[in-house]
Design an enzyme around this catalytic site. Structure first.
Site, PDB file in Angstrom:
ATOM      1  N   TYR A  75     -16.161  15.183 -18.123  1.00 64.85           N
ATOM      2  CA  TYR A  75     -16.642  13.828 -17.873  1.00 64.85           C
ATOM      3  C   TYR A  75     -17.657  13.835 -16.731  1.00 64.85           C
ATOM      4  O   TYR A  75     -17.423  14.415 -15.670  1.00 64.85           O
ATOM      5  CB  TYR A  75     -15.461  12.914 -17.540  1.00 64.85           C
ATOM      6  CG  TYR A  75     -15.867  11.567 -17.015  1.00 64.85           C
ATOM      7  CD1 TYR A  75     -16.760  10.752 -17.720  1.00 64.85           C
ATOM      8  CD2 TYR A  75     -15.378  11.096 -15.797  1.00 64.85           C
ATOM      9  CE1 TYR A  75     -17.146   9.517 -17.231  1.00 64.85           C
ATOM     10  CE2 TYR A  75     -15.752   9.859 -15.300  1.00 64.85           C
ATOM     11  CZ  TYR A  75     -16.639   9.072 -16.021  1.00 64.85           C
ATOM     12  OH  TYR A  75     -17.021   7.859 -15.528  1.00 64.85           O
ATOM     13  N   ASP A 131      -7.011  17.424 -17.172  1.00 66.37           N
ATOM     14  CA  ASP A 131      -7.287  16.013 -17.455  1.00 66.37           C
ATOM     15  C   ASP A 131      -6.825  15.750 -18.887  1.00 66.37           C
ATOM     16  O   ASP A 131      -7.381  16.281 -19.846  1.00 66.37           O
ATOM     17  CB  ASP A 131      -8.778  15.727 -17.299  1.00 66.37           C
ATOM     18  CG  ASP A 131      -9.104  14.242 -17.442  1.00 66.37           C
ATOM     19  OD1 ASP A 131      -8.427  13.556 -18.219  1.00 66.37           O
ATOM     20  OD2 ASP A 131     -10.048  13.782 -16.776  1.00 66.37           O
ATOM     21  N   ARG A 160       0.830  -1.208   0.000  1.00 66.78           N
ATOM     22  CA  ARG A 160       0.000   0.000   0.000  1.00 66.78           C
ATOM     23  C   ARG A 160       0.864   1.258   0.000  1.00 66.78           C
ATOM     24  O   ARG A 160       0.505   2.283  -0.584  1.00 66.78           O
ATOM     25  CB  ARG A 160      -0.942   0.001   1.211  1.00 66.78           C
ATOM     26  CG  ARG A 160      -1.792   1.269   1.324  1.00 66.78           C
ATOM     27  CD  ARG A 160      -2.956   1.097   2.294  1.00 66.78           C
ATOM     28  NE  ARG A 160      -2.524   0.565   3.569  1.00 66.78           N
ATOM     29  CZ  ARG A 160      -1.963   1.276   4.545  1.00 66.78           C
ATOM     30  NH1 ARG A 160      -1.723   2.574   4.375  1.00 66.78           N
ATOM     31  NH2 ARG A 160      -1.634   0.703   5.682  1.00 66.78           N
ATOM     32  N   LYS A 175      -7.856   4.142 -20.064  1.00 66.41           N
ATOM     33  CA  LYS A 175      -8.101   4.479 -21.458  1.00 66.41           C
ATOM     34  C   LYS A 175      -6.853   4.261 -22.321  1.00 66.41           C
ATOM     35  O   LYS A 175      -6.397   3.146 -22.468  1.00 66.41           O
ATOM     36  CB  LYS A 175      -8.625   5.911 -21.534  1.00 66.41           C
ATOM     37  CG  LYS A 175      -9.753   6.231 -20.548  1.00 66.41           C
ATOM     38  CD  LYS A 175     -10.939   5.289 -20.639  1.00 66.41           C
ATOM     39  CE  LYS A 175     -12.172   5.767 -19.884  1.00 66.41           C
ATOM     40  NZ  LYS A 175     -12.048   5.754 -18.428  1.00 66.41           N
TER      41      LYS A 175
END
Length: 381
Positions: free
Chosen positions: A99, A170, A47, A195
């Site tokens: 988005y 973005d 982590r 993506k």
């Protein structure tokens, strides 16, 4: 090192693996042993840090020309962690054509936590007049999703920095292959790594890269604290996807241009939104700030019935959410990616029941055009 070489080699001249594995190893472990008290390999708990994820973060930072990058479990996890840089009362100016998941995050989570937002069109509104004493950042996608508006990053960076603000971009639609916002003055870049970086629709990931090492360290500490980091196997999948990023985007962009030109000639298609078309309002800006136009094409049909007919009759192109994979996908923003956006915001952005968004893949352009042609209503061809 050229971009294509960085994609293949992760920005490194040799493998850091002790056995010189050509495919960087998946360190699929939760914990790392200590050789003795007070000694460490540099990795203690996944982590906090993991060699596979660290390799990926180094690669993305190299591609974006950033001080560093942090890999997250999703693009939304990346954006959520970036918003943790701020405090209750802080104000943001946000591109309204964004988005839908980002807008949902701002409305349902960030506002609850005391952040405030003003939405605007960064390509036409007077952004500087909207800045308040409490404003801390400007946030934008360019090209925007789904209307493909283009924002001048250099101009925005100048406005932001004159007022002591951060500029957050973005960069999902273009990836660092076509656009590097940090080199244009942005402070933070976020990605849905699902993506183009991943490129195969087989995993979910997110990234935040920054021009400041201080910001990177803050993001890393927050990600470690809330546990939003990317798992080792998913890190490896994105590393593998990045190796072909350049050649995938070259092919997809070429296909997108052919399809955009074809769509323009169809009587039942009323508008085509693709920044690679010379008549696009953002064409000149794209030529200045990007090395390519990407492979996202939005278009408006003559009626809701035509849009639904296309969605129901495409065969090679999948009717699905997401984008940026090898396969072409067609999306209905009104009920998919932007379903949670308030209706008045959708109207302002131009998202209605005639709008379709196409993520062009790397198939044969001729086959994709044939598929679209066969999906058009016979009475309108």
């Amino acid at each position: 090192m050229d971009f294509e070489t960085k994609c293949v080699h992760g920005g490194c001249t040799s493998s850091a693996d002790q056995y010189k594995a050509l495919s960087y190893p998946i360190y699929q472990t939760a914990s790392f042993a200590h050789a003795s008290f007070g000694s460490s390999t540099g990795f203690d708990y996944t982590r906090e840090s993991n060699p596979t994820r660290e390799r990926l973060e180094h690669t993305v930072a190299s591609l974006e020309e950033a001080a560093g990058a942090v890999a997250f479990s999703s693009g939304m996890a990346a954006i959520s962690t970036v918003m943790e840089l701020f405090r209750p009362g802080d104000h943001f100016i946000i591109e309204q054509d964004l988005y839908g998941g980002s807008i949902r995050l701002f409305h349902t989570i960030c506002e609850k936590n005391g952040l405030t937002f003003t939405y605007a069109s960064f390509s036409s509104d007077d952004i500087e007049s909207m800045i308040r004493p409490s404003t801390k950042a400007l946030y934008v996608e360019t090209p925007t999703n789904p209307m493909m508006k283009v924002v001048d990053i250099r101009r925005l960076a100048d406005i932001a920095h004159r007022h002591g603000l951060l500029l957050i971009i973005d960069n999902t639609f273009l990836s660092p292959y076509f656009q590097k916002p940090l080199t244009l003055g942005a402070d933070i870049v976020v990605h849905s790594g699902t993506k183009y970086l991943g490129g195969h629709n087989d995993t979910i990931a997110g990234f935040a890269a920054a021009s400041s090492l201080e910001i990177v360290e803050h993001l890393h500490e927050t990600a470690m604290s809330i546990g939003s980091v990317l798992a080792p196997f998913d890190s490896w999948l994105i590393l593998r996807g990045i190796q072909t990023l350049a050649i995938r985007l070259e092919r997809a962009e070429k296909n997108a241009m052919q399809i955009a030109l074809w769509l323009k000639e169809q009587p039942c298609i009323k508008n085509v939104y693709y920044p690679g078309l010379p008549e696009h309002p953002g064409y000149a800006i794209m030529k200045k700030q990007a090395s390519g136009f990407g492979a996202m094409v939005s278009f408006r049909t003559d009626s809701r019935e035509t849009a639904i007919h296309i969605l129901n009759h495409v065969k090679l192109i999948s009717f699905a959410e997401s984008l940026g994979g090898t396969e072409s996908l067609i999306t209905y923003p009104l009920t998919q990616t932007h379903a949670d956006v308030p209706e008045d915001m959708r109207r302002k952005s131009g998202i209605d029941d005639t709008l379709l968004r196409l993520s062009v893949g790397i198939e044969s352009a001729e086959n994709l055009i044939d598929d679209l042609a066969s999906a058009l209503p016979l009475s309108k061809i």
